[in-house]
Design a protein around this motif. Structure first.
Motif, PDB file in Angstrom:
ATOM      1  N   SER A   1     -10.038  11.439  -6.156  1.00 33.09           N
ATOM      2  CA  SER A   1      -9.578  12.879  -5.759  1.00 33.09           C
ATOM      3  C   SER A   1      -8.795  13.338  -6.985  1.00 33.09           C
ATOM      4  CB  SER A   1      -8.982  12.864  -4.551  1.00 33.09           C
ATOM      5  OG  SER A   1      -8.484  14.175  -4.085  1.00 33.09           O
ATOM      6  N   GLU A   2      -8.603  14.810  -7.011  1.00 34.85           N
ATOM      7  CA  GLU A   2      -7.755  15.295  -7.918  1.00 34.85           C
ATOM      8  C   GLU A   2      -6.456  15.937  -7.019  1.00 34.85           C
ATOM      9  OE1 GLU A   2      -7.690  15.824 -11.263  1.00 34.85           O
ATOM     10  OE2 GLU A   2      -9.460  14.637 -11.094  1.00 34.85           O
ATOM     11  N   ARG A   3      -6.474  15.752  -5.772  1.00 36.25           N
ATOM     12  CA  ARG A   3      -5.299  16.101  -4.859  1.00 36.25           C
ATOM     13  C   ARG A   3      -3.878  15.524  -5.322  1.00 36.25           C
ATOM     14  NH1 ARG A   3      -4.546  18.959  -0.375  1.00 36.25           N
ATOM     15  NH2 ARG A   3      -6.818  19.287  -0.317  1.00 36.25           N
ATOM     16  N   PRO A   4      -3.005  16.418  -5.458  1.00 33.54           N
ATOM     17  CA  PRO A   4      -1.684  15.885  -5.968  1.00 33.54           C
ATOM     18  C   PRO A   4      -1.235  14.597  -5.042  1.00 33.54           C
ATOM     19  CG  PRO A   4      -1.698  18.245  -6.025  1.00 33.54           C
ATOM     20  CD  PRO A   4      -2.897  17.644  -5.554  1.00 33.54           C
ATOM     21  N   ALA A   5      -1.163  14.874  -3.741  1.00 31.95           N
ATOM     22  CA  ALA A   5      -0.760  13.743  -2.973  1.00 31.95           C
ATOM     23  C   ALA A   5      -1.281  12.337  -3.232  1.00 31.95           C
ATOM     24  CB  ALA A   5      -1.117  14.198  -1.421  1.00 31.95           C
ATOM     25  N   ILE A   6      -2.574  12.221  -3.594  1.00 32.90           N
ATOM     26  CA  ILE A   6      -3.305  10.836  -3.810  1.00 32.90           C
ATOM     27  C   ILE A   6      -2.668  10.235  -5.320  1.00 32.90           C
ATOM     28  CG2 ILE A   6      -5.288   9.804  -4.297  1.00 32.90           C
ATOM     29  CD1 ILE A   6      -6.854  11.292  -2.241  1.00 32.90           C
ATOM     30  N   ARG A   7      -2.691  11.238  -6.254  1.00 31.45           N
ATOM     31  CA  ARG A   7      -2.315  10.992  -7.549  1.00 31.45           C
ATOM     32  C   ARG A   7      -0.676  10.565  -7.540  1.00 31.45           C
ATOM     33  NH1 ARG A   7      -6.458  12.204 -10.669  1.00 31.45           N
ATOM     34  NH2 ARG A   7      -5.324  11.640 -12.563  1.00 31.45           N
ATOM     35  N   GLU A   8       0.172  11.152  -6.799  1.00 25.55           N
ATOM     36  CA  GLU A   8       1.516  10.958  -6.681  1.00 25.55           C
ATOM     37  C   GLU A   8       1.880   9.428  -6.144  1.00 25.55           C
ATOM     38  OE1 GLU A   8       3.468  14.089  -4.779  1.00 25.55           O
ATOM     39  OE2 GLU A   8       3.040  15.400  -6.401  1.00 25.55           O
ATOM     40  N   ALA A   9       0.913   9.290  -5.052  1.00 29.16           N
ATOM     41  CA  ALA A   9       0.738   7.838  -4.333  1.00 29.16           C
ATOM     42  C   ALA A   9       0.522   6.734  -5.410  1.00 29.16           C
ATOM     43  CB  ALA A   9       0.066   8.144  -3.071  1.00 29.16           C
TER      44      ALA A   9
ATOM     45  N   LEU B   1      -6.410  11.711   1.602  1.00 30.36           N
ATOM     46  CA  LEU B   1      -7.712  11.653   1.835  1.00 30.36           C
ATOM     47  C   LEU B   1      -8.069  12.517   3.259  1.00 30.36           C
ATOM     48  CD1 LEU B   1      -9.067   8.004   1.451  1.00 30.36           C
ATOM     49  CD2 LEU B   1      -9.668  10.159   0.165  1.00 30.36           C
ATOM     50  N   MET B   2      -7.028  12.607   4.149  1.00 28.77           N
ATOM     51  CA  MET B   2      -7.181  13.586   5.444  1.00 28.77           C
ATOM     52  C   MET B   2      -7.225  14.772   4.873  1.00 28.77           C
ATOM     53  SD  MET B   2      -7.854  11.240   7.770  1.00 28.77           S
ATOM     54  CE  MET B   2      -8.966  10.563   6.578  1.00 28.77           C
ATOM     55  N   LEU B   3      -6.127  15.234   4.289  1.00 25.90           N
ATOM     56  CA  LEU B   3      -6.045  16.574   3.589  1.00 25.90           C
ATOM     57  C   LEU B   3      -7.120  17.100   3.012  1.00 25.90           C
ATOM     58  CD1 LEU B   3      -2.219  16.660   2.638  1.00 25.90           C
ATOM     59  CD2 LEU B   3      -2.972  17.795   4.393  1.00 25.90           C
TER      60      LEU B   3
ATOM     61  N   GLY C   1       1.002  -1.236   0.055  1.00 29.56           N
ATOM     62  CA  GLY C   1       0.228   0.188  -0.025  1.00 29.56           C
ATOM     63  C   GLY C   1       1.093   1.157   0.109  1.00 29.56           C
ATOM     64  N   HIS C   2       0.109   2.376   0.298  1.00 26.92           N
ATOM     65  CA  HIS C   2       0.890   3.541   0.394  1.00 26.92           C
ATOM     66  C   HIS C   2       0.249   4.654   1.329  1.00 26.92           C
ATOM     67  CE1 HIS C   2       2.973   7.239  -1.217  1.00 26.92           C
ATOM     68  NE2 HIS C   2       3.663   6.298  -2.161  1.00 26.92           N
ATOM     69  N   MET C   3       1.233   5.428   2.296  1.00 30.84           N
ATOM     70  CA  MET C   3       0.708   5.971   3.249  1.00 30.84           C
ATOM     71  C   MET C   3      -0.116   7.364   2.486  1.00 30.84           C
ATOM     72  SD  MET C   3       1.455   4.722   6.198  1.00 30.84           S
ATOM     73  CE  MET C   3       1.392   6.032   7.351  1.00 30.84           C
ATOM     74  N   GLY C   4       0.406   7.869   1.423  1.00 30.59           N
ATOM     75  CA  GLY C   4       0.168   8.997   0.787  1.00 30.59           C
ATOM     76  C   GLY C   4      -1.356   8.982   0.411  1.00 30.59           C
ATOM     77  N   ILE C   5      -1.993   7.662   0.120  1.00 31.72           N
ATOM     78  CA  ILE C   5      -3.420   7.707  -0.251  1.00 31.72           C
ATOM     79  C   ILE C   5      -4.201   8.152   1.142  1.00 31.72           C
ATOM     80  CG2 ILE C   5      -5.301   6.264  -1.042  1.00 31.72           C
ATOM     81  CD1 ILE C   5      -3.352   4.860  -2.613  1.00 31.72           C
ATOM     82  N   PHE C   6      -4.059   7.608   2.021  1.00 33.59           N
ATOM     83  CA  PHE C   6      -4.770   7.881   3.389  1.00 33.59           C
ATOM     84  C   PHE C   6      -4.328   9.524   3.697  1.00 33.59           C
ATOM     85  CE2 PHE C   6      -4.505   8.371   8.186  1.00 33.59           C
ATOM     86  CZ  PHE C   6      -5.765   8.102   8.298  1.00 33.59           C
TER      87      PHE C   6
ATOM     88  N   ARG D   1      -7.532  12.201  12.698  1.00 34.90           N
ATOM     89  CA  ARG D   1      -6.717  11.460  11.902  1.00 34.90           C
ATOM     90  C   ARG D   1      -5.697  10.598  12.625  1.00 34.90           C
ATOM     91  NH1 ARG D   1      -1.611  10.944  10.711  1.00 34.90           N
ATOM     92  NH2 ARG D   1      -0.929  12.015  12.181  1.00 34.90           N
ATOM     93  N   VAL D   2      -5.206  10.809  13.821  1.00 37.21           N
ATOM     94  CA  VAL D   2      -4.302   9.882  14.693  1.00 37.21           C
ATOM     95  C   VAL D   2      -5.059   8.691  15.165  1.00 37.21           C
ATOM     96  CG1 VAL D   2      -2.947   9.629  16.725  1.00 37.21           C
ATOM     97  CG2 VAL D   2      -2.719  11.557  15.280  1.00 37.21           C
ATOM     98  N   LYS D   3      -6.211   8.874  15.570  1.00 36.48           N
ATOM     99  CA  LYS D   3      -7.246   7.776  15.750  1.00 36.48           C
ATOM    100  C   LYS D   3      -7.618   6.831  14.632  1.00 36.48           C
ATOM    101  CE  LYS D   3      -9.832   5.506  18.733  1.00 36.48           C
ATOM    102  NZ  LYS D   3      -9.204   4.622  19.740  1.00 36.48           N
ATOM    103  N   LEU D   4      -7.971   7.450  13.604  1.00 38.96           N
ATOM    104  CA  LEU D   4      -8.338   6.757  12.259  1.00 38.96           C
ATOM    105  C   LEU D   4      -6.979   6.034  12.054  1.00 38.96           C
ATOM    106  CD1 LEU D   4     -10.330   9.316  10.130  1.00 38.96           C
ATOM    107  CD2 LEU D   4     -10.938   6.872  11.016  1.00 38.96           C
ATOM    108  N   GLU D   5      -5.982   6.427  12.019  1.00 39.86           N
ATOM    109  CA  GLU D   5      -4.683   5.836  11.657  1.00 39.86           C
ATOM    110  C   GLU D   5      -4.263   4.508  12.555  1.00 39.86           C
ATOM    111  OE1 GLU D   5      -0.171   6.739  10.589  1.00 39.86           O
ATOM    112  OE2 GLU D   5      -1.549   8.452  10.796  1.00 39.86           O
ATOM    113  N   GLU D   6      -4.602   4.956  13.751  1.00 43.18           N
ATOM    114  CA  GLU D   6      -4.248   3.818  14.808  1.00 43.18           C
ATOM    115  C   GLU D   6      -5.095   2.542  14.620  1.00 43.18           C
ATOM    116  OE1 GLU D   6      -5.185   3.025  19.450  1.00 43.18           O
ATOM    117  OE2 GLU D   6      -4.565   5.088  18.905  1.00 43.18           O
ATOM    118  N   VAL D   7      -6.547   2.790  14.158  1.00 38.71           N
ATOM    119  CA  VAL D   7      -7.447   1.587  14.216  1.00 38.71           C
ATOM    120  C   VAL D   7      -7.057   0.906  12.786  1.00 38.71           C
ATOM    121  CG1 VAL D   7      -9.091   2.414  16.006  1.00 38.71           C
ATOM    122  CG2 VAL D   7      -9.249   3.262  13.464  1.00 38.71           C
TER     123      VAL D   7
END
Length: 383
Positions: A231-239, A168-170, A160-165, A179-185
């Protein structure tokens, strides 16, 4: 003084290893480290104890650490993993090295958690100094080959890739606490916790549905095209494009068939920034291989460098292999003249033989029985 009941036990999560168990562990470790060296990784070792100031900032749950005070009042910690100590080592003693560095290790780590084992053996690699997707693909392919080389069957790796999550958060403007709670679970794959956290988050309905899909969103390269529509967000597309490139390289390495894309993978240490992966074998309900990219960690030690790597939880694999009959010495030497027996043992050892000196044995029948019980191939009487 006779020990109390507690003195006859070992701390929770620790374990004793018998000779045959050690034989399995050492054999597995030797195979894996030999493979690492074939891929040009060099072995290093860091101390079992680190200052807490080294490891604590990157461990999300502080109570996972075993802590002590030294005589000067500094807080020390048993290392919970090797990536952070190696970052400290590279940033101090190896900062003038020729990057990229390829390093490997075999060592025990300690985590004060609720899992079955709190002390376990890890073998792993760190590739420091390259931000290329080819570097990610190399360490993933090496991890797959390491597990395959042990003779394990039906293993599965997820990528997987951390950039997708993070993307989405951004996009949803999620505050840090949620965000921290979601990442933890999500990292724990706690599906009940994921749904509860998402439904109580107040996030837009579309984002909630995407987050609930993440833990179950796995497959081949085709799933990446669907993610691009999120999403069109660059972080997701780059990931997504980074994952695509890594996945295609894995085909060139000949391991892609054993790797599935899994967008629900998140790692439990805070330093991961890019591609992350896990490896599973049948009969074990948690990853035996964990790894990924961590491009921000080295900057914390004053030496900004991109890096990626993985660890194999070797101790958790021991039960997957039959215990061998432990080989005894090559020869059992006995006789009535102790000085002659000693000299004969020393002579044989100088020739490279494994020799056991028989204690309290002077007759052939007794010596043969002792050799049989100890799996010793030969007996020798010294007159």
């Amino acid at each position: 003084m006779q020990r109390t009941n507690l003195g006859l036990r070992i701390p929770k999560g620790m374990r004793d290893l018998l000779p045959e168990e050690i034989a399995v562990q050492e054999s597995l470790e030797e195979k894996i480290l030999t493979l690492f060296k074939q891929w040009s990784y060099q072995k290093i070792l860091t101390p079992t104890l680190e200052y807490s100031a080294c490891v604590q900032p990157d461990v999300e749950q502080e109570d996972l650490l075993y802590k002590f005070f030294d005589r000067e009042g500094h807080i020390l910690t048993l290392r919970p993993e090797l990536t952070i100590p190696i970052a400290r080592l590279v940033s101090t003693r190896m900062r003038g090295g020729e990057f990229p560095l390829r390093l490997c290790y075999g060592a025990d780590v300690y985590r004060n958690s609720n899992v079955r084992h709190r002390e376990f053996r890890q073998v792993g690699v760190e590739l420091v100094g390259s931000d290329q997707e080819l570097a990610d693909a190399e360490v993933i392919a090496l991890a797959v080959e390491a597990i395959a080389g042990l003779g394990l069957k039906n293993y599965q790796f997820n990528l997987g890739h951390m950039g997708i999550f993070s993307g989405l958060m951004l996009e949803a403007g999620v505050d840090e606490g949620i965000r921290v709670k979601l990442e933890e679970v999500l990292a724990r794959k706690d599906m009940v916790g994921v749904e509860l956290c998402v439904r109580q988050s107040g996030l837009p309905e579309r984002v909630q549905e995407l987050l609930l899909r993440l833990p179950h969103f796995r497959g081949g390269e085709e799933i990446l095209d669907e993610v691009l529509g999120w999403s069109e967000r660059p972080a997701i597309r780059e990931a997504v494009e980074s994952l695509r490139t890594i996945y295609r390289y894995l085909e060139d390495f000949g391991v892609q068939a054993n790797v599935a894309l899994d967008l629900g993978i998140l790692r439990g240490f805070s330093y991961y920034t890019g591609a992350v992966f896990e490896g599973y074998v049948p009969g074990i309900g948690f990853p035996v291989v964990e790894g990924g990219r961590y491009d921000a960690l080295y900057a914390d030690f004053g030496l900004p460098q991109p890096a990626t790597g993985f660890a194999i939880h070797l101790g958790n694999l021991l039960e997957q292999f039959p215990l061998p009959v432990v080989e005894g010495a090559d020869v059992l030497v006995y006789g009535s003249d102790a000085q002659k027996v000693i000299r004969q043992c020393q002579t044989l050892r100088a020739q490279g033989k494994k020799v056991e000196l028989a204690l309290g044995v002077s007759g052939k029948e007794t010596a043969e029985l002792a050799a049989q019980l100890k799996n010793i191939k030969e007996i020798l009487c010294v007159e």
